[in-house]
Design a protein around this motif. Structure first.
Motif, mmCIF file in Angstrom:
data_model
loop_
_atom_site.group_PDB
_atom_site.id
_atom_site.type_symbol
_atom_site.label_atom_id
_atom_site.label_comp_id
_atom_site.label_asym_id
_atom_site.label_seq_id
_atom_site.Cartn_x
_atom_site.Cartn_y
_atom_site.Cartn_z
ATOM 1 N N LYS A 76 27.881 25.935 -103.398
ATOM 2 C CA LYS A 76 26.468 25.808 -103.046
ATOM 3 C C LYS A 76 26.254 25.533 -101.557
ATOM 4 C CE LYS A 76 24.998 24.251 -107.644
ATOM 5 N NZ LYS A 76 24.322 23.189 -108.431
ATOM 6 N N PRO B 299 25.770 26.221 -97.707
ATOM 7 C CA PRO B 299 25.305 27.390 -96.953
ATOM 8 C C PRO B 299 26.475 28.173 -96.360
ATOM 9 C CG PRO B 299 24.005 25.455 -96.397
ATOM 10 C CD PRO B 299 25.156 24.968 -97.223
ATOM 11 N N ASP C 212 28.466 31.252 -98.012
ATOM 12 C CA ASP C 212 28.047 32.641 -97.779
ATOM 13 C C ASP C 212 28.795 33.123 -96.535
ATOM 14 O OD1 ASP C 212 26.701 34.993 -96.913
ATOM 15 O OD2 ASP C 212 24.871 34.353 -97.925
ATOM 16 N N ASP D 225 19.452 35.798 -90.749
ATOM 17 C CA ASP D 225 18.222 36.329 -91.345
ATOM 18 C C ASP D 225 18.526 37.074 -92.649
ATOM 19 O OD1 ASP D 225 16.747 35.309 -89.276
ATOM 20 O OD2 ASP D 225 16.671 37.187 -88.141
ATOM 21 N N ALA E 201 19.429 34.475 -95.239
ATOM 22 C CA ALA E 201 18.234 33.672 -95.544
ATOM 23 C C ALA E 201 18.575 32.407 -96.335
ATOM 24 C CB ALA E 201 17.223 34.518 -96.311
ATOM 25 N N PRO E 202 19.389 31.539 -95.781
ATOM 26 C CA PRO E 202 19.797 30.334 -96.520
ATOM 27 C C PRO E 202 18.623 29.400 -96.780
ATOM 28 C CG PRO E 202 20.413 30.134 -94.209
ATOM 29 C CD PRO E 202 19.930 31.545 -94.402
ATOM 30 N N LYS E 203 18.564 28.833 -97.988
ATOM 31 C CA LYS E 203 17.508 27.883 -98.318
ATOM 32 C C LYS E 203 17.704 26.585 -97.546
ATOM 33 C CE LYS E 203 16.839 29.669 -103.014
ATOM 34 N NZ LYS E 203 16.896 29.347 -104.465
ATOM 35 N N GLN E 204 18.947 26.297 -97.249
ATOM 36 C CA GLN E 204 19.295 25.060 -96.537
ATOM 37 C C GLN E 204 19.861 25.423 -95.172
ATOM 38 O OE1 GLN E 204 22.026 22.502 -98.717
ATOM 39 N NE2 GLN E 204 22.889 21.713 -96.800
ATOM 40 N N ARG E 205 19.218 24.940 -94.127
ATOM 41 C CA ARG E 205 19.661 25.310 -92.775
ATOM 42 C C ARG E 205 20.392 24.177 -92.059
ATOM 43 N NH1 ARG E 205 17.610 29.977 -90.097
ATOM 44 N NH2 ARG E 205 16.634 31.363 -91.627
ATOM 45 N N ASP F 11 28.775 19.675 -96.951
ATOM 46 C CA ASP F 11 28.744 21.136 -97.041
ATOM 47 C C ASP F 11 30.028 21.783 -96.546
ATOM 48 O OD1 ASP F 11 25.980 21.340 -97.945
ATOM 49 O OD2 ASP F 11 25.462 20.629 -95.936
#
Length: 551
Positions: free
Chosen positions: A303, A305, A308, A377, A380-384, A439
């Motif tokens: 989960k 970021p 990815d 972009d 497009a991660p929900k968590q930055r 993370d």
């Protein structure tokens, strides 16, 4: 093999650098990328010494049980106490140890022929039964061996003579023999193991091995003392140092003062800030050697970021590695295309295959902010905000993450640095609960055995406890499995490099650097190897006095 450190570098250019004459060091000159000379050895010692004090900059060992050692401090000490069946040379090649020779009667059988002149510190002769007991105990849950993966393909381990051991496999395994060169292959006395039980390798339980030094005392929180084994079987490595004391100084300022004053004679893993102070002194020599260490940022769960690979690639694209190597490592490191350094394979029978495979990988990227922004972009991660763990007090890691913080801001990401205490930082690699709220982690890893396959599997195998992100590329897994099952070095290397090309493209990891080994000895001592191979070889047996020992 060891897990990534906080806890098993050099590439084609190192082949030239490592050819420098033995004994070269900075000699008082500040390090710079163009001026560094790497060496695997130092000038041979010329005399005996009553005592040498050596530092363990990562702190006090948690254990000296060969089955459990898997970090800088315990490895540095244990390598001088407990001999393995095979030995690693300073150039990371393999040589006979307690086993004089070995053969494969067929693809699923390994026969080890043992030395007949070896005794434990108590005078008892080493036999095949001791070897069987030392290897087999690592299957037992109570042992808590860090090398259980080495036994994954083993069917039986039996004594087939007083000085012969036969290992049979369920499937061929080209890695097993190489594991015998680290703590997994170290031999302890069977009777002593049985008596000590779970306390083996502790200050209370002690050890019973065959190495050049014997454990004398262990004062928790203060020091660990060893004395030379005057009856050591390898007469070429009978120690010149009568008493070797290890201290646990982790503070950089304190370490600098102790080295400059002569209170501590030497240390491996010299931090960059300490190295700068030592390089301007004539108290001794700061050596730079080839290393199997590797630094990278790795996501702690699926989960994250960073799990990815597009986010990992974006961070890689904005990290100025040239500036980082210059400013954080003072030039004593190289950039990495992948997370496995070349020292691991450069002495292999298939070194040319590995080199060709590495050369074919994409180049270390130049900074490209525009491309990195496009990747962010797209993902497009929900968590930055990405929280990254590091060891508290590790200035080198903090400086590195500071570089990454500044770079991440340019692409709309925030890096939150979480400094963890040593026990928590080390524990998170094995305890999922300690990774909650994180993370990623700053991994300071090293590869203990001369084969890249061992390390690659730790992060790509769906069965690996270190595959936190559940990476699963069936083609990579199949290639690495076939590589391990091939006893033909060339064929195994070909399969590995095919897998390497695939996981380098899609494994979410940010390779950062490959630090050189930094080792300091004051002018009264010499002889210790300067390469990272020290981590699994009896390096202190090479230590001794110089003609300046009394000055």
């Amino acid at each position: 093999m060891h897990a990534p450190r906080t806890t098993a570098l050099t590439f084609t250019a190192l082949l030239t650098l490592a050819a420098c004459s033995p004994g070269t060091g900075t000699g008082g000159k500040a390090a710079s990328p163009g001026a560094l000379k790497l060496t695997s050895t130092t000038p041979a010692a010329s005399g005996t010494l009553d005592e040498v004090t050596w530092n363990l900059p990562f702190g006090e060992p948690t254990t000296l049980d060969p089955a459990k050692v898997g970090d800088y401090s315990p490895n540095t000490v244990e390598a001088n106490l407990c001999d393995p069946l095979l030995r690693i040379r300073p150039d990371y090649s393999l040589a006979p140890g307690l086993a004089t020779s070995w053969s494969n009667p067929d693809d699923k059988t390994l026969v080890l022929n043992l030395r007949t002149d070896v005794s434990f510190w108590n005078g008892h002769a080493m036999t095949a039964e001791d070897v069987v007991a030392s290897l087999a105990r690592q299957r037992e849950t109570a042992t808590q061996s860090v090398n259980t993966q080495a036994l994954a393909n083993v069917s039986t381990i039996t004594a087939t003579g007083d000085h012969q051991v036969t290992v049979r496999f369920k499937t061929p395994d080209e890695l097993f023999l190489k594991y015998l060169a680290n703590g997994f292959g170290a031999v302890s006395e069977a009777a002593y193991l049985k008596k000590a039980g779970t306390s083996y390798g502790t200050a209370k339980g002690g050890l019973m091995c065959t190495g050049p030094f014997k454990l004398s005392s262990w004062r928790s929180g203060d020091s660990l003392t060893t004395v030379r084994n005057t009856a050591y079987w390898d007469t070429s490595l009978r120690p010149k140092v009568k008493k070797l004391t290890f201290l646990f100084v982790t503070d950089n300022s304190t370490l600098t003062s102790a080295l400059l004053s002569g209170q501590i004679d030497g240390s491996y893993e010299i931090p960059s800030t300490v190295a700068k102070a030592l390089s301007s002194s004539d108290i001794g020599t700061l050596y730079y050697g080839p290393s199997a260490q590797t630094v990278f940022v790795y996501p702690t769960g699926p989960k994250s970021p960073l799990a990815d690979h597009r986010i990992a690639q974006a961070l890689s694209l904005v990290l100025d590695r040239d500036a980082l190597v210059k400013n954080v490592y003072d030039g004593a490191a190289q950039k990495l295309k992948t997370f496995i350094p070349s020292l691991v394979w450069q002495k292999s029978e298939a070194a040319d295959v590995y080199a060709k495979g590495y050369d074919a990988l994409p180049a270390v990227p130049d900074v490209d902010v525009a491309k990195a922004k496009r990747l962010v972009d797209e993902a497009a991660p929900k968590q930055r905000t990405i929280s990254i763990a590091m060891g508290a007090g590790d200035q080198q890691s903090l400086q590195t993450l500071t570089f990454l913080q500044a770079a991440a801001k340019k692409i709309g990401l925030k890096i939150a640095v979480k400094q963890l205490q040593p026990t928590q930082m080390s524990g998170l690699f094995y305890d999922p609960s300690l990774r909650k709220g994180l993370d990623a982690t700053m991994a300071l890893g090293y590869i203990e055995i001369p084969d890249p396959l061992s390390y690659a599997q730790m992060f790509t195998s769906p069965l690996s406890p270190l595959n936190w992100i559940k990476y699963d590329n069936p083609e990579v897994t199949a290639l690495l499995t076939r590589s391990q099952a091939s006893l033909d070095p060339q064929a195994s290397a070909e399969l590995f490099t095919q897998a390497q090309a695939l996981y380098t493209a899609d494994l979410p990891m940010v390779p950062i650097s490959a630090p050189y080994e930094r080792m300091f000895m004051n002018k009264r001592i010499s002889g210790a190897p300067a390469s990272f191979a020290y981590i699994n070889m009896p390096w202190a047996a090479m230590l001794g006095g110089t003609d300046k020992a009394g000055s």
